[in-house]
Design an enzyme around this catalytic site. Structure first.
Site, PDB file in Angstrom:
ATOM      1  NE  ARG A 224      -1.796   2.375   8.091  1.00  0.00           N
ATOM      2  CZ  ARG A 224      -1.773   3.212   9.469  1.00  0.00           C
ATOM      3  NH1 ARG A 224      -1.484   2.301  10.483  1.00  0.00           N
ATOM      4  NH2 ARG A 224      -1.814   4.360   9.675  1.00  0.00           N
ATOM      5  CG  HIS A 272      -5.994  -0.150  13.341  1.00  0.00           C
ATOM      6  ND1 HIS A 272      -5.756   0.298  12.054  1.00  0.00           N
ATOM      7  CD2 HIS A 272      -4.871   0.476  14.105  1.00  0.00           C
ATOM      8  CE1 HIS A 272      -4.817   1.022  11.979  1.00  0.00           C
ATOM      9  NE2 HIS A 272      -4.172   1.293  13.253  1.00  0.00           N
TER      10      HIS A 272
HETATM   11  N1  LIG Z   1      -1.326  -0.297  14.587  1.00  0.00           N
HETATM   12  C1  LIG Z   1      -1.395   0.723  15.309  1.00  0.00           C
HETATM   13  O1  LIG Z   1      -2.231   1.164  15.822  1.00  0.00           O
HETATM   14  C2  LIG Z   1      -0.659   1.976  14.603  1.00  0.00           C
HETATM   15  C3  LIG Z   1      -0.390   2.891  15.373  1.00  0.00           C
HETATM   16  C4  LIG Z   1       0.691   4.049  14.988  1.00  0.00           C
HETATM   17  C5  LIG Z   1       1.530   3.894  13.809  1.00  0.00           C
HETATM   18  N2  LIG Z   1       1.278   2.693  13.148  1.00  0.00           N
HETATM   19  C6  LIG Z   1       2.011   2.591  11.958  1.00  0.00           C
HETATM   20  O2  LIG Z   1       3.463   2.679  12.226  1.00  0.00           O
HETATM   21  C7  LIG Z   1       4.247   3.134  11.339  1.00  0.00           C
HETATM   22  C8  LIG Z   1       5.334   3.807  11.801  1.00  0.00           C
HETATM   23  O3  LIG Z   1       5.463   4.905  12.321  1.00  0.00           O
HETATM   24  P1  LIG Z   1       6.531   5.853  12.875  1.00  0.00           P
HETATM   25  O4  LIG Z   1       6.010   7.029  13.575  1.00  0.00           O
HETATM   26  O5  LIG Z   1       7.609   4.786  13.522  1.00  0.00           O
HETATM   27  O6  LIG Z   1       7.212   6.150  11.665  1.00  0.00           O
HETATM   28  P2  LIG Z   1       8.563   6.793  11.226  1.00  0.00           P
HETATM   29  O7  LIG Z   1       9.103   7.432  12.164  1.00  0.00           O
HETATM   30  O8  LIG Z   1       8.510   7.598   9.774  1.00  0.00           O
HETATM   31  O9  LIG Z   1       9.417   5.401  10.855  1.00  0.00           O
HETATM   32  C9  LIG Z   1       9.400   4.601   9.917  1.00  0.00           C
HETATM   33  C10 LIG Z   1      10.412   3.781   9.643  1.00  0.00           C
HETATM   34  O10 LIG Z   1      10.326   2.890   8.533  1.00  0.00           O
HETATM   35  C11 LIG Z   1      11.238   2.711   7.795  1.00  0.00           C
HETATM   36  N3  LIG Z   1      11.189   2.768   6.287  1.00  0.00           N
HETATM   37  C12 LIG Z   1      10.477   3.218   5.720  1.00  0.00           C
HETATM   38  N4  LIG Z   1      10.437   2.672   4.359  1.00  0.00           N
HETATM   39  C13 LIG Z   1      11.274   1.872   4.271  1.00  0.00           C
HETATM   40  C14 LIG Z   1      11.866   0.902   3.099  1.00  0.00           C
HETATM   41  N5  LIG Z   1      11.316   0.959   2.099  1.00  0.00           N
HETATM   42  N6  LIG Z   1      12.479   0.024   3.675  1.00  0.00           N
HETATM   43  C15 LIG Z   1      12.835  -0.147   4.962  1.00  0.00           C
HETATM   44  N7  LIG Z   1      12.409   0.582   6.056  1.00  0.00           N
HETATM   45  C16 LIG Z   1      11.558   1.532   5.659  1.00  0.00           C
HETATM   46  C17 LIG Z   1      12.164   4.142   7.842  1.00  0.00           C
HETATM   47  O11 LIG Z   1      13.442   3.901   7.729  1.00  0.00           O
HETATM   48  P3  LIG Z   1      14.553   5.466   7.535  1.00  0.00           P
HETATM   49  O12 LIG Z   1      14.593   5.386   9.331  1.00  0.00           O
HETATM   50  O13 LIG Z   1      15.696   4.831   7.066  1.00  0.00           O
HETATM   51  O14 LIG Z   1      13.850   6.377   7.145  1.00  0.00           O
HETATM   52  C18 LIG Z   1      11.874   4.141   9.363  1.00  0.00           C
HETATM   53  O15 LIG Z   1      12.872   3.721  10.179  1.00  0.00           O
HETATM   54  C19 LIG Z   1       3.096   4.199  10.927  1.00  0.00           C
HETATM   55  O16 LIG Z   1       3.382   4.722   9.593  1.00  0.00           O
HETATM   56  C20 LIG Z   1       2.017   3.385  10.789  1.00  0.00           C
HETATM   57  O17 LIG Z   1       1.633   2.682   9.595  1.00  0.00           O
HETATM   58  C21 LIG Z   1       0.366   1.733  13.801  1.00  0.00           C
END
Ligand SMILES: NC(=O)c1ccc[n+]([C@@H]2O[C@H](COP(=O)([O-])OP(=O)(O)OC[C@H]3O[C@@H](n4cnc5c(N)ncnc54)[C@H](OP(=O)(O)O)[C@@H]3O)[C@@H](O)[C@H]2O)c1
Length: 309
Positions: A224, A272
């Site tokens: 983000r 994006h």
């Molecule tokens: N650019 C785009 O087109 C696009 C598209 C889709 C998604 N996204 C972004 O990608 C993000 C991730 O998606 P996802 O499905 O992979 O989410 P997810 O499965 O919830 O994974 C989030 C990861 O971030 C880690 N994390 C969260 N807070 C943290 C902190 N304070 N310190 C260190 N690590 C932390 C989590 O750690 P733990 O494993 O320990 O819980 C987990 O490994 C979304 O939230 C979105 O913002 C962007």
């Protein structure tokens, strides 16, 4: 009992068709034409108007039309006990991994330098280090981040990953917690961020983080825009501490025409698009979750409201 579509930016038409076909008994409404507010049982939301969801007294769940839920949780009026569901993968993982690989190869193969040279018809091969000498750090090892890390490792890059809680991933050196962030950053020639936006991760890519990265390293942000402190990134690029950045997400989207990122010679901007929503996959997951909730079964993608993701 109805389903309410709440988004100022997304087209409700394909969702209306999908819901009519899969859940014919449920009337589909589009905010602000919500009908009787007490009839709304489920909200499909993407950047909903702040306060809108709090006005629905019998709402059972908010189904967010994306993997990130920050645009919904940022609404201070959102009831704390309201279940919020996000998309898990739904066709987003593969394109995110492909974008990350593209970005890392772009920097490792010196593509930016060759584009600049071409503008002046300059034929000048440059030194190119092999992937084995390009350690990459992936911030976030969740549904998307772990595949990003594995995809980069499969292409010969030494990969390290950072998450909130400890992880074990074959062939990937892992770090957990804020206290290990500097150690994680210190040896990453490219840092790829795929974190969710939470109170803990907002502004995490700041001057302190850039100072911890090796001189001449690169940043790729597909998480983000609010993770990056824009002024700190520009200062790090201008001082040469960072050699380049590829950015897909921004604090303000669309990125304002006057923003310095647009014209910075070492910044690549994409609008994006790292992983556009795959409508059929997203619709199937949302419909399945509504069916599960109707049957009293646990849904997928339930967000931990205290963690913020
Ligand atoms: N650019 C785009 O087109 C696009 C598209 C889709 C998604 N996204 C972004 O990608 C993000 C991730 O998606 P996802 O499905 O992979 O989410 P997810 O499965 O919830 O994974 C989030 C990861 O971030 C880690 N994390 C969260 N807070 C943290 C902190 N304070 N310190 C260190 N690590 C932390 C989590 O750690 P733990 O494993 O320990 O819980 C987990 O490994 C979304 O939230 C979105 O913002 C962007």
């Amino acid at each position: 009992m109805s389903i309410l579509f709440c988004s100022d930016s997304e087209d409700p038409a394909p969702w209306r068709d999908a819901i009519a076909q899969a859940l014919p008994g449920m009337p589909f409404r589009v905010w602000p034409d919500a009908g009787a507010l007490e009839d709304v049982r489920y909200a499909l939301a993407w950047r909903p108007q702040p306060g809108a969801l709090a006005r629905l007294p019998n709402l059972r769940a908010v189904l967010v039309l994306g993997a990130g839920v920050d645009s919904v949780l940022s609404d201070p009026a959102l009831p704390l006990d309201l279940p919020v569901l996000r998309l898990v993968d739904a066709g987003l993982v593969e394109p995110m991994a492909a974008y990350a690989l593209l970005a890392v190869l772009y920097f490792q193969r010196r593509a930016g330098a060759y584009l600049r040279q071409q503008a002046h018809a300059v034929w000048q091969p440059r030194e190119q280090l092999p992937p084995a000498r390009w350690p990459v750090g992936v911030m976030g090892l969740g549904t998307i981040g772990r595949v990003v890390a594995q995809r980069l490792a499969a292409n010969g890059f030494p990969v390290r990953g950072w998450s909130r809680t400890p992880k074990h991933l074959d062939g990937i050196e892992t770090f957990a917690g804020r206290e290990r962030l500097a150690a994680f950053l210190a040896q990453s020639r490219v840092v790829v961020s795929v974190l969710p936006l939470t109170a803990q991760t907002a502004g995490i890519l700041d001057a302190t983080a850039f100072a911890a990265m090796p001189e001449g390293s690169y940043l790729v942000n597909i998480g983000r825009g609010d993770h990056v402190v824009d002024g700190d990134l520009l200062a790090a690029l201008d001082s040469g501490r960072l050699a380049g950045a590829m950015l897909d997400v921004f604090r303000e989207e669309p990125l304002p025409a006057a923003h310095p990122f647009w014209r910075h010679p070492r910044v690549v901007v994409t609008p994006h698009v790292a992983a556009p929503t795959v409508a059929a996959d997203a619709q199937a997951q949302v419909v399945e979750n509504i069916r599960r909730l109707e049957r009293g079964e646990p849904p997928t993608g339930l967000v931990d409201r205290s963690r913020g993701y």
